[in-house]
Design an enzyme around this catalytic site. Structure first.
Site, PDB file in Angstrom:
ATOM      1  NE  ARG A 175      -3.202  -2.909   0.318  1.00  0.00           N
ATOM      2  CZ  ARG A 175      -3.735  -3.572  -0.701  1.00  0.00           C
ATOM      3  NH1 ARG A 175      -3.660  -3.119  -1.925  1.00  0.00           N
ATOM      4  NH2 ARG A 175      -4.358  -4.706  -0.496  1.00  0.00           N
ATOM      5  CE  LYS A 297      -2.721  -8.855   8.334  1.00  0.00           C
ATOM      6  NZ  LYS A 297      -2.679  -8.150   7.032  1.00  0.00           N
ATOM      7  CD  GLU A 301      -6.207  -8.460   5.474  1.00  0.00           C
ATOM      8  OE1 GLU A 301      -5.042  -8.083   5.379  1.00  0.00           O
ATOM      9  OE2 GLU A 301      -7.185  -7.779   5.132  1.00  0.00           O
ATOM     10  NE  ARG A 334      -1.993  -3.899  12.328  1.00  0.00           N
ATOM     11  CZ  ARG A 334      -2.504  -4.212  11.139  1.00  0.00           C
ATOM     12  NH1 ARG A 334      -2.455  -5.447  10.685  1.00  0.00           N
ATOM     13  NH2 ARG A 334      -3.086  -3.291  10.402  1.00  0.00           N
ATOM     14  CE  LYS A 375      -6.267  -2.203   9.677  1.00  0.00           C
ATOM     15  NZ  LYS A 375      -6.392  -2.644   8.284  1.00  0.00           N
ATOM     16  CG  ASP A 380      -8.892  -2.211   5.790  1.00  0.00           C
ATOM     17  OD1 ASP A 380      -8.110  -1.532   6.468  1.00  0.00           O
ATOM     18  OD2 ASP A 380      -8.527  -3.020   4.911  1.00  0.00           O
ATOM     19  CD  GLU A 402      -3.315  -0.321  12.208  1.00  0.00           C
ATOM     20  OE1 GLU A 402      -3.292  -1.188  13.112  1.00  0.00           O
ATOM     21  OE2 GLU A 402      -3.141  -0.597  11.014  1.00  0.00           O
ATOM     22  CD  GLU A 408      -5.403  -0.483   1.655  1.00  0.00           C
ATOM     23  OE1 GLU A 408      -4.950  -0.323   2.802  1.00  0.00           O
ATOM     24  OE2 GLU A 408      -5.827  -1.577   1.245  1.00  0.00           O
ATOM     25  CD  GLU A 525     -18.115  11.304   2.873  1.00  0.00           C
ATOM     26  OE1 GLU A 525     -17.889  12.490   3.224  1.00  0.00           O
ATOM     27  OE2 GLU A 525     -18.646  10.477   3.630  1.00  0.00           O
TER      28      GLU A 525
HETATM   29  C1  GCV Z   1      -0.854  -4.991   5.663  1.00  0.00           C
HETATM   30  C2  GCV Z   1      -5.895  -4.054   4.509  1.00  0.00           C
HETATM   31  C3  GCV Z   1      -4.861  -3.827   3.451  1.00  0.00           C
HETATM   32  C4  GCV Z   1      -3.726  -4.814   3.570  1.00  0.00           C
HETATM   33  C5  GCV Z   1      -3.139  -4.687   4.976  1.00  0.00           C
HETATM   34  C6  GCV Z   1      -4.252  -4.974   5.981  1.00  0.00           C
HETATM   35  C7  GCV Z   1      -3.780  -4.814   7.414  1.00  0.00           C
HETATM   36  O1  GCV Z   1      -6.574  -5.236   4.299  1.00  0.00           O
HETATM   37  O2  GCV Z   1      -5.467  -3.903   2.188  1.00  0.00           O
HETATM   38  O3  GCV Z   1      -2.762  -4.502   2.600  1.00  0.00           O
HETATM   39  O4  GCV Z   1      -2.058  -5.552   5.173  1.00  0.00           O
HETATM   40  O5  GCV Z   1      -5.285  -4.057   5.776  1.00  0.00           O
HETATM   41  O6  GCV Z   1      -4.015  -3.761   7.983  1.00  0.00           O
HETATM   42  O7  GCV Z   1      -3.188  -5.723   7.962  1.00  0.00           O
END
Ligand code: GCV
Length: 655
Positions: A175, A297, A301, A334, A375, A380, A402, A408, A525
């Site tokens: 990103r 993390k 994902e 996280r 976050k 996201d 965060e 992004e 936006e």
């Molecule tokens: C680092 C989103 C982003 C991912 C990122 C993820 C995260 O999904 O698209 O690139 O990964 O957030 O915060 O872990």
């Protein structure tokens, strides 16, 4: 327009130190700043001295001499509080105020003494305070402000003020929109460290005190950063940032013992795993005694984590935290944990619920050197999301916020999108977690509740000449630091500061650039994803527009638009029940179709296109109108920006 001069200006960001042309002003600054002495010796103070010598020399054209005493003339005096006698009556310092400052606070005071050294005193509670005070003085001079009667006490309002790099060791940046990494290339650390020194200067100048240098997705080679193969190189980076008061952290792979081929499990309750990490941590601290700690993390994902062993995240985090504790290390864990392999037909599973559902029952179970990094929104980093209901809900647990500086989902530094107004809204959001006065900024700072805490954000810099690809995106990094220092600084003030430090004090530049920046978030936006709908982007790279880009995918990011209506029903009564994660009255407001603010309507409710908004328009009319309005606004930005041709050297402010 452009050329060498603008390249250099772009690179310097807000540390331009442009020469001051007015002779009277130069003489005046010269009177106070032509020499320098330090009562404290430290590497951090050496950085302050270097910065003063560079900055003042460039601005007023005179070399600043380092002295042991000033004689008759005046100068700048640097010291920590313990190395200077604050009780000297000529100094007239209110000692009691000073003793209330936190460890990173400082005082700047103009002293006219007949008996002692006179000039400008910069006293920090510690040497970090001296460095922050130094940048404050340099900024005042760059803004051509008077310095003959200064008395400034200041201190940061967040304990941890952190940057997360998402840099991979092959030199790419996840990103990243500003070129390659300034840390790594071809699976090695970059040898020439000048870029890192200049980054450290930029970060220290806005009060950042922590950095993690590699991506939270820790791939196989990066897993080795904590091994002998790379630790010595890590140490060099740590030493460099240390001299600017910045602690260095590494992102680690939860499955390191397996990936490094040393164990067959990463189960946090397995004794061998615990011993492995303890040895690993002691090896790191033997090499780098002031190492910051780890960021993890896990179970997110596709990354490994404690779930693979049927352990919860407190069990997972505590195992690492215990190993770090002996060395005062911090574990940042996280909360971005959700099912990314969802069935889009399943309307009961709601990704927005995930962080809260995974963590809330673990409140009070984490070691006191664990900080949960949450976050800002439950999804996201969309252009508009509600604040994550997890913030404030875990009263017995350290939490930090965060944010994402890298754009992004907000235009990828192609589009201008100034995020300070968004972050101000987030920080000021009233969670009611402890009654009134429980704004996000008061929960996460670690200062009000005597816990660990603060804010981290994903960096937007890379090896591009101007650091951020689009030069206007420098304002997001600058503003991020300033907001962390003091979340109550107004957007207007931060913006004016950035413009003045970057472009000088021209009224026209100030007016036009401010206009563009302040309107840009809402403009973005408008022409992308209004009413909190989110995700109108192309899959993978996330640059839009694509209405159905993520609709029939496994990522859990849906808008459920069909010919009847649009939006996600997250109410307790008929939807996913996400609204029940909020404290009252937020819960009631979001649950109610009529009370829910327009800008978040489609985040919380599924409505027909004919639904009438508070604005009086139907949803579909709003979608049409905002898109057209957004384009008009961009055209207006272009018109205003072009009026600055000839005034801004670097008008082609992108690489
Ligand atoms: C680092 C989103 C982003 C991912 C990122 C993820 C995260 O999904 O698209 O690139 O990964 O957030 O915060 O872990």
């Amino acid at each position: 327009i452009g050329g060498e001069e603008s390249l250099e200006e772009n690179y310097k960001c807000w540390l331009q130190y442009k020469s001051i042309n007015n002779k009277d002003l130069i003489q005046y600054y010269h009177y106070y700043c032509s020499q320098l002495l330090s009562r404290t010796n430290s590497k951090i103070i050496d950085s302050a001295i270097n910065e003063l010598q560079t900055g003042i020399t460039e601005m007023i054209g005179n070399k600043v001499d380092l002295k042991n005493n000033f004689g008759e003339k005046s100068g700048i005096i640097l010291s920590t509080a313990k190395d200077i006698d604050l009780a000297i009556s000529d100094y007239n310092i209110n000692n009691s105020i000073f003793s209330k400052l936190n460890d990173e606070g400082f005082l700047i005071k103009t002293i006219n003494s007949s008996k002692y050294e006179s000039g400008i005193l910069i006293v920090g509670k510690t040497d970090k305070g001296v460095l922050y005070g130094t940048f404050c003085l340099l900024h005042l001079i760059q803004k051509n402000e008077p310095i003959d009667d200064l008395e400034i006490y200041d201190q940061p309002e967040n304990k941890l003020r952190m940057i997360n790099q998402w840099d991979n060791i092959d030199g790419t940046i996840e990103r990243g929109y500003s070129g390659k990494s300034i840390f790594f290339k071809n699976n090695e650390f970059i040898k020439d460290k000048q870029r890192l020194i200049d980054y450290a200067r930029l970060l220290a100048s806005i009060g950042i005190n922590a950095i993690s240098i590699n991506n939270v997705n820790v791939w196989d080679v990066e897993t080795k950063l904590i091994t002998k193969e790379y630790l010595y190189e890590v140490q060099k980076v740590v030493s460099l940032f240390r001299t600017y008061g910045i602690k260095t952290f590494l992102s680690v792979n939860y499955a390191s013992p397996i990936t490094l081929g040393e164990l067959e499990t990463a189960d946090p309750l397995d004794e061998d795993v615990q011993n492995w990490w303890q040895l690993k941590v002691s090896e790191i601290y033997n090499t780098i005694p002031d190492f910051g700690g780890f960021i993890v993390k896990a179970d997110s994902e596709g990354r490994p984590g404690p779930f693979s062993y049927n352990r919860n995240h407190a069990e997972g985090a505590n195992m690492l935290a215990k190993a770090l504790k002996k060395y005062d290390g911090i574990l940042i864990w996280r909360c971005f944990v959700y099912n990314h392999l969802q069935d889009w037909r399943d309307r009961k599973t709601d990704r927005a619920r995930a962080a809260y559902d995974n963590f809330i029952s673990l409140d009070g179970h984490f070691e006191n050197n664990v900080i949960l990094q949450v976050k800002n929104g439950p999804m996201d980093f969309q252009v508009r999301e509600p604040v994550s209901p997890l913030i404030g809900a875990m009263k017995e647990t350290n939490q930090m916020l965060e944010l994402q500086i890298t754009q992004e989902y907000t235009g990828q530094q192609i589009d201008v999108c100034y995020l300070i107004p968004q972050w101000k809204e987030i920080l000021n959001f009233e969670t009611y977690s402890n009654g009134e006065g429980s704004q996000v900024k008061n929960i996460i700072n670690g200062i009000n509740n005597n816990k660990q805490g603060g804010i981290a954000a994903v960096s937007n810099i890379g090896a591009d000449d101007n650091w951020t690809g689009n030069g206007l995106a420098q304002a997001n990094l600058y503003g991020y630091g300033r907001l962390l220092w003091n979340p109550d600084l107004s957007t207007d003030m931060i913006t004016t500061e950035w413009i003045n430090l970057t472009f000088g004090n021209d009224g026209d530049i100030n007016k036009q650039v401010k206009y563009i920046l302040l309107k840009s978030w809402q403009t973005y936006e408008n022409y992308t994803a209004p009413l909190g709908v989110g995700w109108m982007v192309n899959p993978h790279h996330h640059y839009g527009p694509n209405i159905d880009g993520y609709e029939y995918s496994a990522w859990g990011t849906y808008h459920f638009a069909d010919r009847q209506g649009i939006g996600v029903d997250r109410t307790e009564e008929t939807g996913t029940g996400f609204t029940s994660q909020y404290f009252q009255p937020n819960k009631r407001v979001y649950e109610s179709l009529h009370e829910c603010p327009d800008e978040l309507l489609l985040f919380f409710h599924h409505v027909p296109y004919s639904h009438i908004l508070h604005s009086g328009k139907t949803v579909i009319q709003h979608i049409y109108d905002t898109h057209f309005k957004g384009v008009d606004q961009v055209e207006e930005f272009i018109r205003r920006w072009s009026t600055l041709e000839g005034k801004i050297n670097n008008i082609n402010f992108s690489n």
